[in-house]
Design a protein around this motif. Structure first.
Motif, short mmCIF file in Angstrom:
data_model
loop_
_atom_site.label_atom_id
_atom_site.label_comp_id
_atom_site.label_asym_id
_atom_site.label_seq_id
_atom_site.Cartn_x
_atom_site.Cartn_y
_atom_site.Cartn_z
N THR A 27 -20.78 -58.57 -22.54
CA THR A 27 -19.70 -59.54 -22.70
C THR A 27 -19.99 -60.84 -21.96
OG1 THR A 27 -18.50 -58.69 -20.77
CG2 THR A 27 -17.98 -57.70 -22.90
N VAL A 28 -21.09 -60.92 -21.26
CA VAL A 28 -21.46 -62.10 -20.50
C VAL A 28 -22.02 -63.16 -21.44
CG1 VAL A 28 -23.05 -62.97 -18.75
CG2 VAL A 28 -21.91 -60.79 -18.41
N SER A 29 -21.58 -64.38 -21.27
CA SER A 29 -22.04 -65.46 -22.13
C SER A 29 -23.45 -65.91 -21.74
CB SER A 29 -21.10 -66.65 -22.02
OG SER A 29 -21.63 -67.75 -22.73
N ALA A 30 -24.30 -65.99 -22.72
CA ALA A 30 -25.67 -66.48 -22.49
C ALA A 30 -25.68 -67.99 -22.32
CB ALA A 30 -26.56 -66.07 -23.65
N LYS A 31 -24.55 -68.63 -22.57
CA LYS A 31 -24.46 -70.08 -22.43
C LYS A 31 -24.44 -70.51 -20.96
CE LYS A 31 -22.04 -70.98 -26.74
NZ LYS A 31 -20.85 -71.57 -27.34
N LEU A 32 -24.04 -69.61 -20.08
CA LEU A 32 -23.96 -69.93 -18.67
C LEU A 32 -25.21 -69.46 -17.94
CD1 LEU A 32 -20.24 -69.00 -17.88
CD2 LEU A 32 -21.19 -71.23 -18.46
N SER A 33 -25.62 -70.23 -16.97
CA SER A 33 -26.81 -69.88 -16.18
C SER A 33 -26.43 -68.94 -15.04
CB SER A 33 -27.44 -71.15 -15.62
OG SER A 33 -26.60 -71.70 -14.62
N TRP A 34 -27.44 -68.41 -14.40
CA TRP A 34 -27.21 -67.56 -13.22
C TRP A 34 -26.45 -68.34 -12.16
CZ3 TRP A 34 -26.61 -63.00 -11.43
CH2 TRP A 34 -26.75 -62.75 -10.07
N SER A 35 -26.78 -69.61 -11.99
CA SER A 35 -26.09 -70.44 -10.99
C SER A 35 -24.60 -70.57 -11.30
CB SER A 35 -26.70 -71.84 -10.94
OG SER A 35 -28.05 -71.77 -10.54
N HIS A 36 -24.27 -70.69 -12.58
CA HIS A 36 -22.85 -70.74 -12.95
C HIS A 36 -22.15 -69.44 -12.52
CE1 HIS A 36 -24.12 -73.73 -16.18
NE2 HIS A 36 -23.23 -74.39 -15.45
N TYR A 37 -22.79 -68.33 -12.81
CA TYR A 37 -22.17 -67.05 -12.47
C TYR A 37 -22.05 -66.83 -10.97
CZ TYR A 37 -21.73 -65.60 -17.27
OH TYR A 37 -21.33 -65.53 -18.58
N VAL A 38 -23.01 -67.31 -10.21
CA VAL A 38 -22.93 -67.18 -8.75
C VAL A 38 -21.70 -67.94 -8.25
CG1 VAL A 38 -24.04 -67.77 -6.56
CG2 VAL A 38 -25.37 -66.72 -8.39
N VAL A 39 -21.46 -69.14 -8.79
CA VAL A 39 -20.26 -69.91 -8.40
C VAL A 39 -19.00 -69.16 -8.84
CG1 VAL A 39 -18.98 -72.05 -8.80
CG2 VAL A 39 -21.45 -72.13 -8.41
#
Length: 70
Positions: free
Chosen positions: A37-49
């Protein structure tokens, strides 16, 4: 335990497995157990934030806002 895991992973796979990164990977898994369900549009950095937002509803809101801007 995280220190040992980070050290072992770093020795086997190289950099990118610091204690902090391994902790963030664990937090990611706990927040998004269904990784499909995780969007591939967001980077790892986005997810860390995003992981810094404890309220799931707020996190989902900001996640969707970021995806919509892309």
């Amino acid at each position: 335990m995280l220190d040992k895991l980070a050290k072992d992973l770093k020795s086997k796979y190289g950099k990118g497995f610091s204690r902090r990164n391994v902790l963030d990977m664990r937090r990611f898994y706990l927040a998004y157990p269904k990784w499909q369900t995780v969007s591939a549009k967001l980077s790892w950095s986005h997810y860390v934030v995003l992981l810094g937002i404890s309220d799931k509803t707020a996190r989902s809101f900001y996640e969707q806002r970021r995806i919509d801007k892309m």
